[in-house]
Motif scaffolding. Structure first.
Motif, PDB file in Angstrom:
ATOM      1  N   GLN A 166       0.645  -0.945   0.071  1.00 57.16           N
ATOM      2  CA  GLN A 166       0.281  -0.320   0.062  1.00 57.16           C
ATOM      3  C   GLN A 166       1.334   0.946   0.050  1.00 57.16           C
ATOM      4  O   GLN A 166       2.379   1.185   0.005  1.00 57.16           O
ATOM      5  N   PRO A 167       0.362   2.919  -0.596  1.00 48.75           N
ATOM      6  CA  PRO A 167       1.030   3.619  -0.508  1.00 48.75           C
ATOM      7  C   PRO A 167       1.369   3.882   0.811  1.00 48.75           C
ATOM      8  O   PRO A 167       1.346   3.763   2.438  1.00 48.75           O
ATOM      9  N   LEU A 216       0.719   6.026  -4.523  1.00 46.39           N
ATOM     10  CA  LEU A 216      -0.252   6.326  -5.816  1.00 46.39           C
ATOM     11  C   LEU A 216       0.229   6.735  -6.602  1.00 46.39           C
ATOM     12  O   LEU A 216       0.758   7.291  -7.065  1.00 46.39           O
ATOM     13  N   GLY A 217      -0.137   5.536  -7.783  1.00 47.06           N
ATOM     14  CA  GLY A 217      -0.138   5.443  -9.466  1.00 47.06           C
ATOM     15  C   GLY A 217       1.832   4.352  -9.987  1.00 47.06           C
ATOM     16  O   GLY A 217       2.654   4.791 -10.778  1.00 47.06           O
ATOM     17  N   ASP A 218       2.264   4.265  -9.077  1.00 47.88           N
ATOM     18  CA  ASP A 218       3.638   3.782  -8.634  1.00 47.88           C
ATOM     19  C   ASP A 218       3.322   1.805  -9.159  1.00 47.88           C
ATOM     20  O   ASP A 218       1.916   1.398  -8.986  1.00 47.88           O
ATOM     21  N   SER A 240       0.160  -2.884  -9.924  1.00 48.26           N
ATOM     22  CA  SER A 240      -0.035  -1.396 -10.124  1.00 48.26           C
ATOM     23  C   SER A 240      -0.552  -1.083  -8.786  1.00 48.26           C
ATOM     24  O   SER A 240      -1.300  -1.658  -8.222  1.00 48.26           O
ATOM     25  N   ILE A 241       0.519   0.096  -7.983  1.00 48.08           N
ATOM     26  CA  ILE A 241      -0.305   0.453  -7.156  1.00 48.08           C
ATOM     27  C   ILE A 241      -1.819   1.498  -7.472  1.00 48.08           C
ATOM     28  O   ILE A 241      -1.788   2.858  -7.956  1.00 48.08           O
ATOM     29  N   GLY A 242      -2.985   1.494  -7.399  1.00 46.38           N
ATOM     30  CA  GLY A 242      -4.187   1.813  -8.396  1.00 46.38           C
ATOM     31  C   GLY A 242      -4.513   1.730  -9.201  1.00 46.38           C
ATOM     32  O   GLY A 242      -3.376   0.923 -10.376  1.00 46.38           O
ATOM     33  N   LYS A 243      -4.669   2.637 -10.682  1.00 46.71           N
ATOM     34  CA  LYS A 243      -5.573   2.303 -11.260  1.00 46.71           C
ATOM     35  C   LYS A 243      -4.078   2.935 -12.123  1.00 46.71           C
ATOM     36  O   LYS A 243      -3.436   3.925 -12.592  1.00 46.71           O
ATOM     37  N   SER A 245      -1.751   3.930 -16.317  1.00 50.41           N
ATOM     38  CA  SER A 245      -2.528   4.131 -16.850  1.00 50.41           C
ATOM     39  C   SER A 245      -2.856   3.301 -18.541  1.00 50.41           C
ATOM     40  O   SER A 245      -2.013   1.888 -18.398  1.00 50.41           O
ATOM     41  N   GLU A 363      -3.754  -4.014 -10.026  1.00 47.18           N
ATOM     42  CA  GLU A 363      -4.184  -3.196  -8.831  1.00 47.18           C
ATOM     43  C   GLU A 363      -4.512  -3.260  -7.564  1.00 47.18           C
ATOM     44  O   GLU A 363      -5.486  -3.254  -7.549  1.00 47.18           O
TER      45      GLU A 363
END
Length: 364
Positions: A166-167, A216-218, A240-243, A245, A363
């Motif tokens: 997690q972040p 987040l985003g990593d 992926s941490i979060g959605k 791209s 994700e």
């Protein structure tokens, strides 16, 4: 029960074929493979002498006598030496001065090699791997089973990672968690120091795990493994941490397709470089060929890296019993990277994976 006598006879047959008179092993995976003895190399000489004909001799410090005797092996004669004496004196009378070639374990300390040379006057020395690779590269069913169990440990731990990633958690904290869980679930030790990379660090295939905290985003690349009864596991997944791209998903899918293409190319008689080519072509078709910067795979067993190597130029053909990684990756310098790695074995029924954690993009 491991057939150490059969293994020794097999290596002696190869020695005769290649006109090698003696094999000298140090504390190493080679020694463990032929005897079941696992010790640590230090300033005291430990040597296992295998003649092309006759019974091998184990030369150990007296302090290791009980360890060696407890193996219950009748595959070698045991000679021990006391501190203050020269162990090479035990070796000298065992060597035929009219022979010519001795294969020396590449893992032997240079200092020990320099001392044992006087037991082999006029000999030519070669590396032991020239011989040992021929027996160790083909795993029997028991070895395949142990590699599968080792792979199962990594699957289980990777699943646990999803519970804590997690972040805010750092790469080092994740590495410590992985190490602890591997040992909790039965790993004797680590196959290697875990590689945990996050964010821009993922563009370095062998990033040195550091203090960076996940954001987040990593993307996060986790590459780790543990030993089960001496046999290594090794697996890499990218989360992926979060959605993720659209661009990340495109790259991830290219790597996943390359992993599958490499796996499907594993067949009896196919060359190692053809497997590399199959994975590499999948990445090239996606437009990222220049960003796949390492070989597709390495052999694995008692060592984390051993023969065969899945790389361009290696025309060695695959045989039933070979085990190796399939680990394509794409790395965009300063941005991010993706790698998906599985350990694969070639069975009589075709290729099998020894780890089966999801290869889909997760994700979290």
């Amino acid at each position: 029960m491991v057939g150490y006598i059969a293994r020794i006879k097999k290596i002696q047959a190869i020695m005769k074929e290649q006109s090698t008179d003696y094999l000298v092993l140090a504390p190493s995976s080679n020694l463990f493979y032929l005897t079941g003895l696992k010790t640590v190399a230090d300033e005291r000489l430990q040597a296992f002498l295998v003649p092309a004909e006759g019974k091998p001799v184990m030369i150990l410090p007296e302090m290791y006598r009980e360890v060696a005797e407890n193996l219950g092996q009748n595959s070698f004669e045991l000679l021990t030496w006391a501190d203050g004496t020269d162990p090479v004196d035990l070796l000298i009378p065992l060597i035929n001065k009219h022979s010519a070639i001795a294969a020396i374990d590449e893992r032997m300390w240079a200092g020990h090699f320099l001392s044992v040379r006087k037991a082999f006057p006029g000999y030519e020395f070669i590396g032991a791997s020239v011989l040992m690779r021929q027996v160790r590269m083909i795993k029997d069913q028991n070895e395949m089973n142990l590699l599968e169990k080792a792979g199962g440990l990594t699957d289980k731990v990777m699943g646990e990672v999803l519970m804590v990633i997690q972040p805010g958690i750092s790469e080092k904290e994740l590495a410590f968690f992985v190490e602890s869980k591997l040992k909790e679930y039965g790993a004797e030790e680590l196959s290697f120091k875990p590689i945990i990379a996050s964010g821009p660090n993922t563009s370095s295939p062998h990033h040195n795990t550091g203090e960076r905290k996940l954001m987040l985003g990593d993307l996060v690349v986790l590459d780790f493994g543990g030993l089960f009864q001496g046999y290594c596991s090794d697996m890499t997944r990218t989360f992926s941490i979060g959605k993720a791209s659209v661009d990340v998903k495109k790259i991830y899918n290219a790597v996943r397709e390359a992993n599958e293409a490499g796996f499907q190319a594993v067949q009896e008689g196919t060359s190692c470089e053809k497997v590399d080519e199959a994975a590499r072509n999948a990445i090239s078709r996606a437009g990222y060929g220049q960003h796949f910067v390492h070989r597709t795979g390495h052999g694995i067993g008692l060592d984390i890296h051993e023969d065969p190597f899945i790389v361009f130029g290696n025309q060695e053909t695959l045989k039933t019993g070979m085990t190796f990684s399939i680990e394509p990756g794409i790395y965009l310098p300063g941005q991010y990277g993706v790698r998906i790695e599985d350990i694969v074995g070639l069975s009589e029924k075709g290729p099998v994976r020894f780890n089966n954690f999801s290869r889909e993009l997760i994700e979290v």
